[in-house]
Motif scaffolding. Structure first.
Motif, short mmCIF file in Angstrom:
data_model
loop_
_atom_site.label_atom_id
_atom_site.label_comp_id
_atom_site.label_asym_id
_atom_site.label_seq_id
_atom_site.Cartn_x
_atom_site.Cartn_y
_atom_site.Cartn_z
N ALA A 155 1.76 -1.53 6.71
CA ALA A 155 1.14 -2.83 6.48
C ALA A 155 -0.38 -2.74 6.57
O ALA A 155 -1.10 -3.40 5.81
N ALA A 156 -0.88 -1.93 7.49
CA ALA A 156 -2.32 -1.76 7.63
C ALA A 156 -2.93 -1.18 6.36
O ALA A 156 -3.97 -1.65 5.87
N TYR A 157 -2.27 -0.16 5.82
CA TYR A 157 -2.79 0.44 4.59
C TYR A 157 -2.69 -0.51 3.41
O TYR A 157 -3.55 -0.50 2.52
N ARG A 158 -1.65 -1.34 3.37
CA ARG A 158 -1.56 -2.32 2.28
C ARG A 158 -2.74 -3.29 2.33
O ARG A 158 -3.28 -3.70 1.29
N GLY A 159 -3.15 -3.64 3.55
CA GLY A 159 -4.29 -4.53 3.68
C GLY A 159 -5.61 -3.86 3.34
O GLY A 159 -6.46 -4.45 2.67
N TYR A 160 -5.77 -2.61 3.78
CA TYR A 160 -7.03 -1.89 3.57
C TYR A 160 -7.16 -1.36 2.15
O TYR A 160 -8.27 -1.29 1.61
#
Length: 257
Positions: A155-160
């Motif tokens: 999820a963090a990478y999807r946001g970044y």
């Protein structure tokens, strides 16, 4: 960008070096408050001032905002040694988790853009592989007790990195970089049973293969359900000793003597 400068008590002035530190939070969260105890401990044990810097979170602006911020901080620090109480000779970058990604990527940027010169990079349980392809990440994803940790990384990478093409960019995915020569010496700390373990250690192996002086150490297992686990592990286990020894080996006058 908010930042905090930590100085060792009774330290000589100007200090023989400075560490720029980037906090954890998966690119989408985290703060200077959350890493405060660790940075205080790091400052005391390393014997150097530490500038803990914030950066643009992905909820405000995605890649490359955060890494450009990190690089801008390194340049700003290098150009203002007198106001920050150091001699301008030894600059190190460091970070935990997402901050470890920013430290690694800003070291790549400093090499590519010709400044500033870095004496070392300290990557603590870093996020380096947006593809989430390593064995440790896949194994954790199959473990129901900690699958949420791997899901949080995704999820963090999807946001970044909302643009899929950016997930192969070396400043977003240092592990995927094909150019790892000419980088500063590195200390890489992984942790047992951490989904980020394999990517940290693989990056260390790749740096060594590229001729970069690199030391890789694995810390004890993490209580992964605790949001502050990585900072607490780095503060309470042997990480600070490893960091102090690494800095001492860089032959910074007065450090590690």
């Amino acid at each position: 960008m908010p930042a905090r400068l930590y100085r060792p008590a009774n330290a000589e002035k100007p200090a023989p070096g400075l560490i720029v530190f980037f906090h954890q939070g998966g690119f989408v969260g985290g703060s200077l408050d959350e890493c405060d105890e660790f940075v205080r401990a790091l400052t005391l044990r390393a014997g150097l001032p530490v500038l803990a810097s914030s950066y643009t979170l992905a909820c405000r602006q995605p890649f490359p905002a955060a890494v450009e911020d990190a690089y801008a901080v390194l340049r700003w620090v290098a150009r203002r040694p007198n106001s920050l109480g150091w001699n301008g000779e030894r600059l190190l970058c460091a970070g935990i988790e997402a901050g470890g990604n920013l430290a690694a990527a800003s070291a790549l940027m400093a090499r590519d853009r010709g400044e500033p010169a870095l004496a070392g990079q300290i990557l603590i349980m870093p996020m380096l592989d947006p593809g989430l392809t390593t064995c440790s990440m896949r194994a954790m994803n199959r473990n129901p007790d900690v699958a949420g940790v791997a899901d949080a990384c995704a999820a963090a990478y999807r946001g970044y990195l909302p643009r899929v093409a950016d997930r192969l960019h070396p400043y977003a995915a240092p592990l995927q970089s094909s150019r790892l020569k000419g980088l500063p010496p590195a200390l890489i700390l992984s942790a047992e049973e951490d989904p980020l373990c394999d990517e940290a250690e693989q990056y260390g192996a790749r740096l060594i293969a590229a001729g970069t002086r690199t030391l890789v150490r694995r810390l004890p297992p993490l209580p992964l359900q605790d949001g502050a686990a990585r900072c607490n592990c780095a503060r309470e286990q042997t990480a600070l000793e490893e960091i102090a020894a690494f800095i001492g080996a860089l032959r910074i006058p007065g450090i590690g003597d």
